[in-house]
Design an enzyme around this catalytic site. Structure first.
Site, PDB file in Angstrom:
ATOM      1  N   ARG A 148     -10.395 -11.465   1.832  1.00  0.00           N
ATOM      2  CA  ARG A 148     -11.227 -12.532   1.276  1.00  0.00           C
ATOM      3  C   ARG A 148     -10.516 -13.885   1.325  1.00  0.00           C
ATOM      4  NH1 ARG A 148     -11.634  -9.162  -4.235  1.00  0.00           N
ATOM      5  NH2 ARG A 148     -11.359  -7.503  -2.723  1.00  0.00           N
TER       6      ARG A 148
ATOM      7  N   LYS B   9       0.841  -1.196   0.000  1.00  0.00           N
ATOM      8  CA  LYS B   9       0.000   0.000   0.000  1.00  0.00           C
ATOM      9  C   LYS B   9       0.882   1.254   0.000  1.00  0.00           C
ATOM     10  CE  LYS B   9      -3.949  -1.847   2.599  1.00  0.00           C
ATOM     11  NZ  LYS B   9      -4.984  -1.628   1.569  1.00  0.00           N
TER      12      LYS B   9
HETATM   13  N1  BES Z   1      -8.185  -3.752   4.396  1.00  0.00           N
HETATM   14  C1  BES Z   1      -8.301  -3.345   3.041  1.00  0.00           C
HETATM   15  C2  BES Z   1      -9.579  -2.571   2.764  1.00  0.00           C
HETATM   16  C3  BES Z   1      -9.586  -1.152   3.224  1.00  0.00           C
HETATM   17  C4  BES Z   1      -8.966  -0.161   2.475  1.00  0.00           C
HETATM   18  C5  BES Z   1     -10.287  -0.793   4.345  1.00  0.00           C
HETATM   19  C6  BES Z   1      -9.021   1.151   2.868  1.00  0.00           C
HETATM   20  C7  BES Z   1     -10.347   0.527   4.737  1.00  0.00           C
HETATM   21  C8  BES Z   1      -9.725   1.499   4.005  1.00  0.00           C
HETATM   22  C9  BES Z   1      -8.305  -4.579   2.120  1.00  0.00           C
HETATM   23  O1  BES Z   1      -7.543  -5.632   2.553  1.00  0.00           O
HETATM   24  C10 BES Z   1      -7.777  -4.126   0.821  1.00  0.00           C
HETATM   25  O2  BES Z   1      -6.633  -3.773   0.767  1.00  0.00           O
HETATM   26  N2  BES Z   1      -8.602  -4.144  -0.207  1.00  0.00           N
HETATM   27  C11 BES Z   1      -8.195  -3.704  -1.508  1.00  0.00           C
HETATM   28  C12 BES Z   1      -8.787  -4.651  -2.511  1.00  0.00           C
HETATM   29  C13 BES Z   1      -8.273  -4.430  -3.901  1.00  0.00           C
HETATM   30  C14 BES Z   1      -6.807  -4.811  -3.980  1.00  0.00           C
HETATM   31  C15 BES Z   1      -9.084  -5.257  -4.853  1.00  0.00           C
HETATM   32  C16 BES Z   1      -8.720  -2.298  -1.715  1.00  0.00           C
HETATM   33  O3  BES Z   1      -9.829  -1.997  -1.304  1.00  0.00           O
HETATM   34  O4  BES Z   1      -7.974  -1.475  -2.247  1.00  0.00           O
HETATM   35 MN    MN Z   2      -5.517  -5.429   1.905  1.00  0.00          MN
END
Ligand code: BES
Ligand code: MN
Ligand code: ZN
Length: 499
Positions: free
Chosen positions: A354, A280
């Site tokens: 997931r 990230k």
């Molecule tokens: N934990 C995150 C989701 C999240 C992101 C929660 C920002 C709160 C704020 C999750 O594990 C994630 O990173 N999801 C990705 C999925 C994507 C790679 C398809 C996302 O939402 O960017």
């Molecule tokens: Mn994630």
């Protein structure tokens, strides 16, 4: 804080403070009128002078009001009566508690509960007053060496008024429910606010054991070898990037009959989500310590269910690990085999939630559940779609979705349904495995749920995406304790109808 329910006239309460509402512009509520009459028009005189106009959240503290047994009277502005709804009621109660915390009054009788919120009864007002009061006094200062915000004489006892003796029993039940929800929310908030170096998977497992001991729940914690034996290849693939050992927590509240099918709650327990190799961006990455908020909500809901002795069987399942980059971490393109046998191509290691949930959903089959609800901070897309107000709900059974929506409305912890149509499933196609773990940018919240739905075919299932609602960013950064209120209302309703 201690709470009690009382019916009785406001001027006759021997307390440090009596709290009554004033509508805008300068209109006394029924309880305020009673005090006004007893005191020979003392309150109307103050309104006439212009010291309190009833603006929402404004307060005016009065001492020695004639013919009133309470030492003080606190007037609280409720805004325009026509616009007085759930949010306004909660804002007014919060203003009252925050003001009382700054005075010398340590006990008070609250008459805002009688004001009447459209479509809700006084019991609802009582429950919400308990929740708002506990929330107003919540501080997370475990890791500060100096307690910055400690009021010198905080409010310790709050009497909540109901307008008739006949409402005492319902009021008491509502206060008990409010206190159980507040305790569950506090647990969820504390766990969410703890940093990743403290709140590890092992820490969550210890918390589950402590909770079980305190409330007579059954607990089991599976370690890596047992998780391997179950074949949870998707869950383990995420866990292997980190040196912290993964845990699979199983908590049970056995309040129902031996043969009654349980409600299973599954909580995402990523104690820190760096994204893994699909790292990230750095800005606000600290917030990914909240990525175990689903797990925290499951623990909070089970705590409340136990405190309320709900006549219902509830199982909590928590897969928990860290998502970190390392020489052993998942790489984009890796293919893993889930416990269900289905293979998954990991196109983005940041879609890890997931991967841990899918194996927990397969594990849930063994309970022959009445329903399964998973709770997860799953997608950033949900924050874009619904903001920080509504949790996203998706389900393979519309009646279950409706139950959750209704529970959210009565709990003032609302969720909003998104469609889980088959048309979205196509986005998960993989050239090399049974499915990919991402479905592209369009409808990211829905395709995440589509992924999970492939592991939830054997029972009624709903998914709550709490990415936007589990915590607040910005100046007041912190965990919200949501959706514990929604879950407790859902479980309570299930208990009442006998699963
Ligand atoms: N934990 C995150 C989701 C999240 C992101 C929660 C920002 C709160 C704020 C999750 O594990 C994630 O990173 N999801 C990705 C999925 C994507 C790679 C398809 C996302 O939402 O960017
Ligand atoms: Mn994630
Ligand atoms: Zn995550």
């Amino acid at each position: 804080m201690e709470f009690s329910i009382k019916s009785g006239s406001p001027e006759k309460q021997r307390v440090a403070c009596v709290v009554v509402g004033v509508y805008e512009p300068r209109r006394l509520t029924a309880a305020a009128q009673v005090i006004d009459q007893a005191s020979g028009g003392y309150l109307s005189e103050i309104l006439r002078r212009g010291d309190m106009d009833g603006r929402l959240g404004s307060t005016l503290l009065l001492h020695h009001v004639p013919q009133v047994l309470g030492e003080r009277v606190l007037l609280v502005g409720l805004g325009k009566e026509r616009e007085f709804r759930e949010k306004q009621y909660r804002d007014a109660v919060r203003a009252a508690v925050k003001t009382l915390d700054k005075t010398g009054a340590t006990d008070a009788a609250l008459y805002l509960t009688e004001a009447g919120v459209r479509r809700h009864d006084e019991a609802w007002c009582v429950e919400q007053a308990v929740l708002v009061a506990m929330e107003a006094q919540y501080r997370f200062e475990q890791l500060k060496t100096r307690h910055e915000y400690e009021p010198r004489r905080p409010l310790r006892k709050l009497i909540l008024a109901v307008s008739k003796r006949g409402l005492l029993a319902a009021g008491e039940a509502a206060a008990a429910r409010g206190q159980a929800i507040a305790a569950g929310m506090k647990l969820a908030k504390d766990l969410g606010n703890l940093p990743g170096n403290v709140c590890t998977p092992s820490y969550l497992a210890d918390q589950a054991r402590a909770l079980a001991k305190e409330h007579g729940l059954t607990v089991q914690v599976l370690d890596r070898p047992e998780i391997e034996k179950l074949g949870m290849g998707a869950f383990l693939s995420v866990a292997k990037g980190s040196d912290e050992p993964p845990k699979f927590i199983i908590l049970q509240h056995k309040g129902g009959g031996k043969k009654d099918k349980p409600v299973v709650l599954v909580g995402k327990g990523i104690t820190f989500d760096s994204g893994g190799i699909s790292l990230k961006p750095g800005a606000d990455m600290d917030e990914m310590k909240y990525d175990m908020s689903g797990a925290a909500a499951v623990l909070g809901a089970l705590k409340a269910a136990a405190m309320l002795n709900l006549p219902l069987n509830v199982v909590g399942l928590i897969p928990t690990c860290e998502n970190l980059p390392s020489g052993r971490a998942n790489k984009p393109g890796d293919i893993v085999t889930s416990m269900s046998g289905q293979t998954i191509e990991i196109l983005n290691t940041d879609a890890e939630g997931r991967l841990i949930l899918c194996d927990a959903l397969t594990y849930a089959e063994r309970y022959e559940p009445a329903a399964v609800v998973d709770i997860a901070t799953l997608t950033g897309a949900c924050v874009i779609a619904l903001g920080h107000v509504a949790t996203g709900v998706m389900a393979n059974n519309d009646a279950l979705a409706r139950e959750l929506i209704h529970a959210g409305e009565t709990a003032y912890d609302r969720c909003w349904q998104l469609p889980l149509w088959d048309d979205y499933q196509e986005q998960l196609k993989s050239n090399f495995a049974d499915m990919a773990n991402i479905g592209g940018r369009p409808a990211g919240t829905i395709t995440a749920a589509c992924f999970l739905s492939r592991f939830a075919k054997k029972y009624d299932w709903a998914h709550l995406d709490i990415a936007g609602t589990a915590w607040k960013s910005g100046k007041e950064k912190g965990s919200t304790g949501r959706p514990v209120p929604l879950l407790v209302h859902f479980l309570t309703a299930r208990a009442e109808k006998g699963t």
